[in-house]
Design a protein around this motif. Sequence first.
Motif, short mmCIF file in Angstrom:
data_model
loop_
_atom_site.label_atom_id
_atom_site.label_comp_id
_atom_site.label_asym_id
_atom_site.label_seq_id
_atom_site.Cartn_x
_atom_site.Cartn_y
_atom_site.Cartn_z
N VAL A 165 0.84 -1.20 0.00
CA VAL A 165 0.00 0.00 0.00
C VAL A 165 0.88 1.24 0.00
O VAL A 165 1.71 1.43 0.89
N VAL A 166 0.68 2.06 -1.01
CA VAL A 166 1.37 3.35 -1.13
C VAL A 166 0.28 4.40 -1.32
O VAL A 166 -0.20 4.62 -2.42
N ALA A 167 -0.14 5.01 -0.22
CA ALA A 167 -1.26 5.94 -0.25
C ALA A 167 -0.91 7.24 -0.97
O ALA A 167 -1.73 7.80 -1.69
N ASP A 168 0.31 7.72 -0.78
CA ASP A 168 0.71 8.92 -1.51
C ASP A 168 1.68 8.51 -2.63
O ASP A 168 1.79 7.35 -2.95
N GLU A 169 2.37 9.44 -3.18
CA GLU A 169 3.23 9.14 -4.32
C GLU A 169 4.52 8.45 -3.93
O GLU A 169 5.11 7.73 -4.73
N HIS A 170 4.98 8.66 -2.70
CA HIS A 170 6.32 8.20 -2.34
C HIS A 170 6.28 7.00 -1.41
O HIS A 170 5.41 6.86 -0.56
N LEU A 171 7.28 6.15 -1.59
CA LEU A 171 7.46 4.95 -0.78
C LEU A 171 8.89 4.96 -0.25
O LEU A 171 9.84 5.21 -1.00
N SER A 172 9.02 4.68 1.03
CA SER A 172 10.35 4.57 1.62
C SER A 172 10.95 3.24 1.16
O SER A 172 10.38 2.17 1.42
N LEU A 173 12.08 3.31 0.49
CA LEU A 173 12.73 2.09 0.03
C LEU A 173 13.18 1.25 1.22
O LEU A 173 13.12 0.02 1.19
N ALA A 174 13.60 1.91 2.31
CA ALA A 174 13.99 1.19 3.53
C ALA A 174 12.81 0.40 4.08
O ALA A 174 12.97 -0.75 4.52
N ARG A 175 11.62 0.97 4.06
CA ARG A 175 10.42 0.27 4.55
C ARG A 175 10.15 -0.97 3.73
O ARG A 175 9.88 -2.04 4.27
N LEU A 176 10.25 -0.84 2.42
CA LEU A 176 10.01 -1.99 1.55
C LEU A 176 11.02 -3.11 1.83
O LEU A 176 10.64 -4.26 2.01
N ILE A 177 12.30 -2.76 1.91
CA ILE A 177 13.34 -3.75 2.16
C ILE A 177 13.16 -4.37 3.54
O ILE A 177 13.25 -5.58 3.72
N ASP A 178 12.90 -3.52 4.53
CA ASP A 178 12.70 -3.95 5.92
C ASP A 178 11.57 -4.97 6.02
O ASP A 178 11.74 -6.06 6.60
N GLU A 179 10.42 -4.65 5.46
CA GLU A 179 9.26 -5.53 5.55
C GLU A 179 9.49 -6.86 4.83
O GLU A 179 9.13 -7.92 5.35
N GLU A 180 10.10 -6.80 3.66
CA GLU A 180 10.33 -8.04 2.91
C GLU A 180 11.35 -8.94 3.61
O GLU A 180 11.20 -10.16 3.63
N LEU A 181 12.39 -8.35 4.19
CA LEU A 181 13.38 -9.17 4.91
C LEU A 181 12.78 -9.79 6.17
O LEU A 181 13.03 -10.97 6.46
N ILE A 182 12.00 -9.03 6.92
CA ILE A 182 11.39 -9.57 8.15
C ILE A 182 10.53 -10.78 7.83
O ILE A 182 10.54 -11.76 8.56
N LEU A 183 9.78 -10.70 6.76
CA LEU A 183 8.91 -11.83 6.39
C LEU A 183 9.71 -13.07 6.03
O LEU A 183 9.17 -14.18 6.05
N ASN A 184 10.97 -12.91 5.71
CA ASN A 184 11.78 -14.04 5.26
C ASN A 184 12.88 -14.44 6.22
O ASN A 184 13.67 -15.33 5.91
#
Length: 177
Positions: free
Chosen positions: A110-129
Amino acid sequence: MLEGHLPKTIDPRKLAKQHVSLKGGWPVADLEQVANYLTNPEGEVEVDLAFTQDAEGHFVISGQLVAQVQMTCQRCLEPVTLGVTVEVLLAVVWSDESGKQLPDYLDPIVVADEHLSLARLIDEELILNLPIVPAHEDPICQPQMEWLDPDAVDDSTISEQPKNPFAVLASLKKSKT
């Protein structure tokens, strides 16, 4: 393709329209959530992500994240270095509701506005794995807790007959009669 220094925030929809790829390293120490699970937050995550738009119009982030992380082995409680490889296949959506309408092979981000934190994306994907129970390979790791080793029991502390906790009550009953 953008290589080297990765931006802190991205506009995934714009990158997808331009078919941009990002490739580079991200410091593990900058990943707040993942760092909580590690014994040593050193090293980098190798990031290789492609932003595209599929035939159905979904903005797709695909690629791979690769990292060497150090966690606590749950057998011996010593540090263990583990390789983590994450295959990323995400669709950028505006809300949870639109995420429910995605095909099964795409996971929503979910990206409600135009910008996404790349750190958030990497962080969430690594935690899940990350492994739920990190451990060394079996031949290397031996439990270090004495209570797990039946030969480590000190026989001198074990009495022949366990004491009856109700012996005091029995003596009181005899004294009343």
